[in-house]
Every structure is written in structure tokens, then in C-alpha cells.
Design an enzyme around this catalytic site. Structure first.
Site, PDB file in Angstrom:
ATOM      1  N   LYS A   1       0.841  -1.211   0.000  1.00 44.88           N
ATOM      2  CA  LYS A   1       0.000   0.000   0.000  1.00 44.88           C
ATOM      3  C   LYS A   1       0.874   1.259   0.000  1.00 44.88           C
ATOM      4  O   LYS A   1       0.600   2.216  -0.723  1.00 44.88           O
ATOM      5  CB  LYS A   1      -0.953  -0.028   1.203  1.00 44.88           C
ATOM      6  CG  LYS A   1      -2.008  -1.114   1.043  1.00 44.88           C
ATOM      7  CD  LYS A   1      -2.776  -1.455   2.296  1.00 44.88           C
ATOM      8  CE  LYS A   1      -3.682  -2.657   2.016  1.00 44.88           C
ATOM      9  NZ  LYS A   1      -4.380  -3.192   3.183  1.00 44.88           N
TER      10      LYS A   1
ATOM     11  N   GLN B   1      -4.957  -1.910   9.443  1.00 39.32           N
ATOM     12  CA  GLN B   1      -4.706  -3.188   8.782  1.00 39.32           C
ATOM     13  C   GLN B   1      -5.291  -4.350   9.588  1.00 39.32           C
ATOM     14  O   GLN B   1      -5.060  -4.480  10.780  1.00 39.32           O
ATOM     15  CB  GLN B   1      -3.175  -3.380   8.590  1.00 39.32           C
ATOM     16  CG  GLN B   1      -2.793  -4.632   7.820  1.00 39.32           C
ATOM     17  CD  GLN B   1      -3.357  -4.663   6.397  1.00 39.32           C
ATOM     18  OE1 GLN B   1      -3.266  -3.687   5.658  1.00 39.32           O
ATOM     19  NE2 GLN B   1      -3.960  -5.776   6.019  1.00 39.32           N
TER      20      GLN B   1
ATOM     21  N   ASP C   1     -11.533   2.041   3.720  1.00 41.79           N
ATOM     22  CA  ASP C   1     -11.698   0.590   3.626  1.00 41.79           C
ATOM     23  C   ASP C   1     -13.165   0.203   3.431  1.00 41.79           C
ATOM     24  O   ASP C   1     -13.464  -0.943   3.090  1.00 41.79           O
ATOM     25  CB  ASP C   1     -11.183  -0.067   4.914  1.00 41.79           C
ATOM     26  CG  ASP C   1     -10.000  -0.980   4.671  1.00 41.79           C
ATOM     27  OD1 ASP C   1      -9.739  -1.316   3.500  1.00 41.79           O
ATOM     28  OD2 ASP C   1      -9.356  -1.382   5.651  1.00 41.79           O
TER      29      ASP C   1
END
Ligand code: NAP
Length: 292
Positions: free
Chosen positions: A49, A93, A116
Site C-alpha cells: 500500500k 490493517q 476501507d
């Protein structure tokens, strides 16, 4: 059979975003990447990322609290990022260590920075077909792969294997939407589904997201179907230095010859997830600026 090249399609999107970011006035979009502990898979995902951010010109701010962080301490990290006007998007994460409540952390992220797409408000906006929300990156990536591979969904039968909030459910909602490159008839299967192979054999487009290595075999697939393999599974392989190989939820050697199009693992859905995170971050930046 045509292989759907996720690496190439993701690269195309990254190139498009790079041009878009270069033309944005003012400071560049910024994402905060929060990684708790040193889980090797999480370290590797966050690195990918960061690299995509660097390629596009997105600022990434890496925050890596120790694995011993408490729920309240992690909430405080998220609260600080929510309040920071220089941060457009926040990614925590997954998976988090067992002592932390992941869903509570996802909900703590301000919905307008939830790149997300796991916040309750964004899942609600997806159900309402409200484009101002953020769609979870993997299902959004699946739809973009299908669209850019010119796979028409309208009136066709999409069968989704898996009903997780991260992949299966949002993928089903996206395929069902009343819009171009959607309008499918959708069946969602899960671990309690009876007569599963009879259902998967009806699929014009089969999306496998169950996390079971090579579960989908040739006898479960209609000839000519489009196969999207979301699974990422490690299976032991003594011939490799790592001691394992990555495989999807589909038994590629026997299913690929039957399919009209199929995604490989790796190199299919995986790179699209990162590309969609980047797209959501640029969208958050533009929306947050307009809101000020
Ligand atoms: P998950 O949360 O574990 O959900 C798995 C789903 O599969 C559940 O709905 C489960 O049913 C269903 N299932 C399990 N065994 C089944 C069976 N034998 N028959 C039918 N359905 C079954 O997993 P996930 O987070 O959605 O991830 C799925 C896979 O995608 C994993 O391999 C993961 O690593 C991969 N993934 C890849 C990416 C990427 O970027 N490429 C991103 C996310 C996930 P129940 O609901 O009844 O338990």
C-alpha cells in the site's frame, strides 16, 4: 479461455490516479496506515500500500503501535487521525491481535475517512446505492475487473461463494445494483447452503471468496462461465524456499480450461484491492475538501 490480468488492470488504474493526483490543487491526498504489531502478512500488505501511494503521489503516514496496545489506546490513535485535517483516509490493517475488537475499531474511524469501506454508514450507503459512500476495496476491485474485462452482468446469474462483510456480501450488493455493469441476478452461498454444486453450476459469473484452497472444482462450473477467484490460501509446498505456495479457492488447472475468463492467484483480484484503496483515498481527499 482468457486470463484476466489483475496486475495490468490495477496498473492502469494506478496510472490514471497518478495523472489525477498531479492535477489536484493544494496538498496531495494523505492516508494514514495503522499496523498493529509485526504480523508478517500485515507488514507485507502495508508495504504494498505504501508503494502504491508513492507511485501515485499520495502521502502515506505509517503508524505502527506495538502488539500490546489496548483497545482504548488504539481508539485514541484513531480519534487523533479523525481530527487531523491533513489526513483524508484511515486504514487499520486487518487482522488485529485477538485482544482487540476489530469491528469496534472500524466503526471508530470517521465515516468520511473510512477508505476501507467497513463503517456501518458506508455499508448502509452501499445498500442504498448512494455513491458518496466508500465501497470495500476487494469487492469494488472485483466489479472493476469485470467492467474493464467487458464482462456484462445485466440479466446474468452471478453466484457469490461467501457472505463476509469484507468480500461476499458487498460483492453481491454491487452486482445487484441498478446501474450499468451491474443489474445481475444474484445468489449468495455460504457454509450452510444445501446443494452447493447445483447452484454454482448455474453461474454465468462465479465469485469464489471462502478461504478454502482449490474448493471449486470442474464439476461445479458451467462451461463458458467467468470465474473470479478471490481466495488467498497458503498450501504447504516443500519444493519452494518459503515452504508454501499461494493458491485460490478455485482448482485452477481443471477449471481454467472450462472458463471463458478467469482470474489467476496471485495476480488477479489481489492487486485490484490496493488500486481501489488508492481510488478511495483520492475520492476522500476530493470530498473532504469540498465539504470544508
Ligand atoms: P471469511 O470472513 O472467513 O468468510 C468466508 C465465507 O465463506 C463465509 O461466509 C463462510 O460461510 C463461507 N464458507 C466457508 N466454507 C464454506 C464452504 N465449504 N462452502 C460454502 N461457503 C463456505 O473470509 P473472507 O474475509 O471473505 O475471505 C475469503 C477469501 O478471500 C480468503 O481466502 C481471503 O484470504 C481472501 N481475500 C482476498 C483478498 C484479496 O485482496 N485478494 C481480500 C480479502 C479476502 P459462513 O458465513 O456460513 O461461515
Amino acid at each position: 479461455m482468457e486470463l484476466i490480468d489483475g496486475n495490468q488492470i490495477a496498473q492502469d488504474i494506478i496510472d490514471e490516479l497518478k495523472r489525477e493526483v498531479a492535477s489536484l490543487p493544494g496538498r496531495k491526498p494523505c492516508i494514514a496506515l495503522v499496523r498493529v504489531g509485526e504480523d508478517p502478512a500485515s507488514v507485507s500488505y502495508v508495504k504494498k500500500k505504501e508503494k502504491a501511494c508513492a507511485d501515485i503521489g499520495i502521502t502515506s503516514r505509517l503508524i505502527f503501535p506495538p502488539v500490546t496496545i489496548t483497545q482504548d489506546e488504539l481508539f485514541a490513535v484513531v480519534d487523533g487521525l479523525n481530527a487531523d485535517p491533513d489526513v483524508d483516509g484511515i486504514l487499520v490493517q486487518s487482522p488485529l491481535p485477538k485482544h482487540l475488537n476489530e469491528v469496534a475499531v472500524f466503526r471508530r474511524i470517521a465515516a468520511h475517512k473510512d477508505v476501507d469501506g467497513f463503517h456501518t454508514l458506508n455499508l448502509g450507503k452501499l445498500a442504498q446505492e448512494d455513491d458518496t459512500g466508500f465501497v470495500a476495496c476487494t469487492p469494488a476491485g472485483i466489479m472493476e475487473l469485470l467492467r474493464r474485462s467487458r464482462v456484462e452482468l445485466a440479466g446474468r446469474h452471478v453466484v457469490v461463494l461467501g457472505r463476509s462483510l469484507i468480500v461476499g456480501k458487498p460483492a453481491a450488493l454491487l452486482a445487484l445494483q441498478r446501474r450499468p455493469w451491474a443489474n445481475a441476478t444474484v445468489t449468495v452461498c455460504h457454509s450452510q447452503t444445501a446443494h452447493l454444486p447445483a447452484l454454482t453450476r448455474q453461474a454465468d459469473i462465479l465469485i469464489a471468496a471462502i478461504g478454502k484452497a482449490e474448493f471449486v472444482t470442474a464439476d461445479m462450473v458451467k462451461p463458458g462461465a467467468v470465474i473470479i477467484d478471490v481466495g488467498v490460501n497458503r498450501v504447504p509446498d516443500a519444493s519452494r524456499k518459503s515452504g508454501y505456495r499461494l493458491t485460490g479457492d478455485v482448482h485452477f488447472p481443471t477449471v481454467a480450461p472450462l472458463a471463458s475468463k478467469i482470474t489467476p492467484v496471485p495476480g488477479g483480484v489481489g492487486p485490484m484491492t490496493v488500486a481501489m484503496l488508492m481510488q478511495n483515498t483520492v475520492k476522500a481527499c476530493k470530498q473532504n475538501r469540498n465539504a470544508r
